[in-house]
Scaffold this active site. Structure first.
Site, short mmCIF file in Angstrom:
data_model
loop_
_atom_site.label_atom_id
_atom_site.label_comp_id
_atom_site.label_asym_id
_atom_site.label_seq_id
_atom_site.Cartn_x
_atom_site.Cartn_y
_atom_site.Cartn_z
N GLY A 38 0.76 -1.24 0.00
CA GLY A 38 0.00 0.00 0.00
C GLY A 38 0.79 1.29 0.00
N GLU B 205 4.26 4.31 5.66
CA GLU B 205 3.06 3.51 5.84
C GLU B 205 1.91 4.17 5.07
OE1 GLU B 205 1.57 0.73 6.29
OE2 GLU B 205 1.89 0.38 8.41
N ASP C 41 -4.42 2.52 11.12
CA ASP C 41 -5.81 2.23 11.43
C ASP C 41 -5.89 1.77 12.88
OD1 ASP C 41 -8.50 1.60 11.21
OD2 ASP C 41 -8.24 0.05 9.71
N ILE D 104 -11.13 3.11 3.17
CA ILE D 104 -10.37 3.91 2.21
C ILE D 104 -9.74 3.02 1.14
CG2 ILE D 104 -8.37 5.45 1.98
CD1 ILE D 104 -10.56 6.76 3.61
N ASP E 260 -5.82 -0.75 -0.96
CA ASP E 260 -6.69 -1.64 -1.73
C ASP E 260 -7.91 -2.14 -0.98
OD1 ASP E 260 -6.03 -4.99 -1.11
OD2 ASP E 260 -4.99 -3.41 -0.03
N ARG F 294 -5.91 -0.05 -6.04
CA ARG F 294 -4.61 0.52 -5.70
C ARG F 294 -4.16 1.59 -6.70
NH1 ARG F 294 -2.01 -2.37 -1.69
NH2 ARG F 294 -2.46 -4.59 -1.59
#
Length: 177
Positions: free
Chosen positions: A42, A97, A101, A151, A157, A163
């Site tokens: 990500g 990052e 979360d 998100i 993703d 992505r």
């Protein structure tokens, strides 16, 4: 795209990446050879965009990969899938990052890296979702604080999809999020 609502557009993302790069450049200009660590998959678009603007010629890059999600749900189990190929002892390490979360992945990552005795260890995160935090971890550099919604985009993703969007969006698909 009807199942994704734009939250942060491409221009705003680019501007914020430039600002983060300026802060990182200022903070690490004197560092001999800082190591930029991207958390796969990500964070790669975000890290790449920030590094376009970072002015530290001797900076090096490496990657790690963790798994903690299935679909839209955290498994609450963090697994290391790919480790660094670089020795970080006595190095300035900057971790990129995509989103903080629950904080569980970042907590495990920082615990692991701290055992390797870096000179310094900082985190830059594109997104921060503090409402979901289960453990207290914070980034040193944050792109945007976002609400508790699912998100996607700009590297983030849903089941490996979305992505490649050049913006950050709120996933509004058919599945419960």
């Amino acid at each position: 795209m009807s199942d994704v609502k734009v939250l942060i557009d491409k221009v705003t993302l680019d501007e914020r990446c430039q600002e983060l790069a300026a802060a990182i450049t200022a903070d690490y200009q004197a560092s001999e050879r800082p190591l930029m660590v991207g958390i796969l998959k990500g964070a790669i678009p975000f890290m790449s965009k920030v590094l376009e603007y970072v002015d530290i010629p001797k900076a090096e890059v490496d990657y790690m990969r963790f798994s903690s999600y299935e679909g839209t749900t955290s498994t609450n189990t963090v697994r290391l899938l790919l480790d660094l190929s670089t020795n970080i002892e006595d190095r300035d390490v900057i971790v990129f990052e995509d989103i903080i979360d629950t904080g569980q992945t970042l907590e495990k990552l920082l615990e692991l890296l701290n055992t390797r005795k870096p000179k310094s260890l900082r985190v830059v995160s594109l997104l921060d979702k503090p409402e979901r935090r289960l453990v207290q971890v914070d980034a040193d550099y944050v792109g945007f604080v976002v609400p508790d919604v699912f998100i996607v985009g700009f590297g983030i993703d849903y089941n490996q999809q979305y992505r490649t969007l050049d913006y950050v969006g709120i996933y509004q698909g058919n599945e419960e999020v």
